[in-house]
Design an enzyme around this catalytic site. Structure first.
Site, PDB file in Angstrom:
ATOM      1  N   GLU A 191       0.176 -10.434   3.660  1.00  0.00           N
ATOM      2  CA  GLU A 191       0.314  -9.538   4.827  1.00  0.00           C
ATOM      3  C   GLU A 191       0.060 -10.307   6.119  1.00  0.00           C
ATOM      4  OE1 GLU A 191      -0.916  -5.295   2.753  1.00  0.00           O
ATOM      5  OE2 GLU A 191      -2.452  -6.478   3.719  1.00  0.00           O
ATOM      6  N   GLY A 194      -7.184  -3.662   1.462  1.00  0.00           N
ATOM      7  CA  GLY A 194      -7.676  -2.710   0.458  1.00  0.00           C
ATOM      8  C   GLY A 194      -6.828  -2.761  -0.809  1.00  0.00           C
ATOM      9  N   LYS A 203      -7.631   6.534   9.243  1.00  0.00           N
ATOM     10  CA  LYS A 203      -7.739   5.085   9.465  1.00  0.00           C
ATOM     11  C   LYS A 203      -8.229   4.716  10.864  1.00  0.00           C
ATOM     12  CE  LYS A 203      -6.069   4.500   5.358  1.00  0.00           C
ATOM     13  NZ  LYS A 203      -4.752   4.006   5.055  1.00  0.00           N
ATOM     14  N   GLY A 221       0.835  -1.202   0.000  1.00  0.00           N
ATOM     15  CA  GLY A 221       0.000   0.000   0.000  1.00  0.00           C
ATOM     16  C   GLY A 221       0.867   1.248   0.000  1.00  0.00           C
ATOM     17  N   SER A 222       0.210   2.412  -0.065  1.00  0.00           N
ATOM     18  CA  SER A 222       0.960   3.655  -0.251  1.00  0.00           C
ATOM     19  C   SER A 222       1.765   4.053   0.983  1.00  0.00           C
ATOM     20  CB  SER A 222       0.002   4.777  -0.655  1.00  0.00           C
ATOM     21  OG  SER A 222      -1.025   4.915   0.301  1.00  0.00           O
ATOM     22  N   ASP A 228       3.599  -2.182   8.265  1.00  0.00           N
ATOM     23  CA  ASP A 228       2.548  -2.273   7.252  1.00  0.00           C
ATOM     24  C   ASP A 228       1.488  -1.197   7.495  1.00  0.00           C
ATOM     25  OD1 ASP A 228       1.054  -3.213   5.143  1.00  0.00           O
ATOM     26  OD2 ASP A 228       0.873  -5.258   5.874  1.00  0.00           O
ATOM     27  N   ALA A 261      -2.788   0.017   7.069  1.00  0.00           N
ATOM     28  CA  ALA A 261      -4.083  -0.597   7.402  1.00  0.00           C
ATOM     29  C   ALA A 261      -5.185   0.246   6.773  1.00  0.00           C
ATOM     30  CB  ALA A 261      -4.275  -0.665   8.905  1.00  0.00           C
TER      31      ALA A 261
HETATM   32  C1  5RP Z   1      -3.011  -3.646   1.316  1.00  0.00           C
HETATM   33  C2  5RP Z   1      -3.288  -3.093   2.658  1.00  0.00           C
HETATM   34  C3  5RP Z   1      -2.817  -1.715   2.927  1.00  0.00           C
HETATM   35  O1  5RP Z   1      -2.017  -1.743   4.067  1.00  0.00           O
HETATM   36  C4  5RP Z   1      -4.013  -0.838   3.170  1.00  0.00           C
HETATM   37  O2  5RP Z   1      -4.854  -0.936   2.033  1.00  0.00           O
HETATM   38  C5  5RP Z   1      -3.598   0.604   3.423  1.00  0.00           C
HETATM   39  O3  5RP Z   1      -3.173   1.186   2.232  1.00  0.00           O
HETATM   40  P1  5RP Z   1      -2.660   2.691   2.163  1.00  0.00           P
HETATM   41  O4  5RP Z   1      -1.417   2.769   2.984  1.00  0.00           O
HETATM   42  O5  5RP Z   1      -2.411   2.905   0.686  1.00  0.00           O
HETATM   43  O6  5RP Z   1      -3.750   3.584   2.685  1.00  0.00           O
HETATM   44  O7  5RP Z   1      -3.857  -3.717   3.517  1.00  0.00           O
HETATM   45  O8  5RP Z   1      -3.541  -4.928   1.157  1.00  0.00           O
END
Ligand code: 5RP
Length: 249
Positions: free
Chosen positions: A113, A106, A131, A36-37, A91, A93
């Site tokens: 993960e 997402g 979040k 994710g970003s 990571d 979320a």
């Molecule tokens: C990917 C994930 C990501 O950690 C989650 O979607 C958060 O993404 P972002 O940092 O882009 O908001 O679970 O599977």
């Protein structure tokens, strides 16, 4: 506030949370790299730190995209093998609820993960302020599903009130999105999850669901950025300002 302005603020929060997570990294660690970003910012910063000689680490990534990024910034990667445990996984979320219960997936990387989170001594979540939620479930709960089982999984989720939709590939719609394992991704619109533990048990009992995006009892801490502030959330403890937080792995 205009939404692009809001997006810019959220993006800065992601960068700040990612930068703070470097304080958790120690020389010689085996590190799990999230997807994710927000995790991508962390991977880039970790690469910068390695190239600057701040410390040496080895890593494994939770998605093919993160693996490509990690390689491009010079992070040495190790393949999965028996006995491999990670000192730290960092990571993002999609939602962080009470007791650091999470919705993840997402980005579609929930299976890898969860594998790395479970193989880690310390799962550190990094996130922007959007979040943090009082109850999980507003964000659609992702599932990774074996294609053959799809019709029955959709029926079972509908019976649980999850209003399931098959995720489409953003670039190739109406083709479905596929996980790194070649499975389908289902998004469940429960709207609210008053009992995530009970739901997790129900989902685990449905054949064909490879993994669900509820991460319960896995995260040790979460760094959440709110504008200029960085707050560390831990189980059973009051949130503290990250600047004065000393309990590192
Ligand atoms: C990917 C994930 C990501 O950690 C989650 O979607 C958060 O993404 P972002 O940092 O882009 O908001 O679970 O599977």
């Amino acid at each position: 506030m205009a939404s692009s302005e809001n997006q810019g603020r959220i993006d800065k929060e992601k960068q700040r949370a990612a930068a703070q997570a470097l304080r958790w990294v120690r020389d010689g660690m085996l590190v799990g790299l999230g997807s994710g970003s927000t995790a991508a910012y962390f991977i880039q910063l970790l690469g910068d730190a390695l190239r600057a000689g701040q410390f040496q680490v080895q890593a494994t990534a939770t998605s093919l995209a993160s693996e490509v990024l990690a390689r491009s910034v010079g992070i040495p990667l190790v393949e999965p093998r028996r006995g491999l445990r990670f000192d730290l996984t960092v990571d993002g979320a999609d939602e962080i609820g009470p007791q650091l219960a999470l919705i993840k997936g997402g980005g579609g990387a929930l299976l890898r993960e969860k594998v790395l989170a479970t193989a880690s001594d310390y799962l550190l979540i990094i996130a922007d302020s959007s979040k943090l939620v009082p109850q999980l479930g507003h964000f659609p709960l992702p599932l990774e599903v074996v294609p053959f089982a799809l019709p029955w999984v959709l029926d079972a989720i509908a019976q649980l009130g999850g209003d399931p939709t098959v995720r489409l590939d953003k670039k190739k719609a109406p083709q479905p999105a596929l996980s790194d394992q070649g499975n389908l991704l289902i998004d469940c619109h429960f709207k609210s999850l008053p009992d995530p533990a009970e739901l997790a048990l129900q989902l685990q009992a449905i054949p064909g669901i490879v993994e669900h995006g509820l991460f319960l009892g896995l995260a040790r801490a979460a760094i959440v950025a709110q504008d200029e502030k960085l707050v560390v959330h831990r189980l059973g403890a009051e949130p503290v300002d990250a600047a004065g937080f000393e309990e590192l792995p």
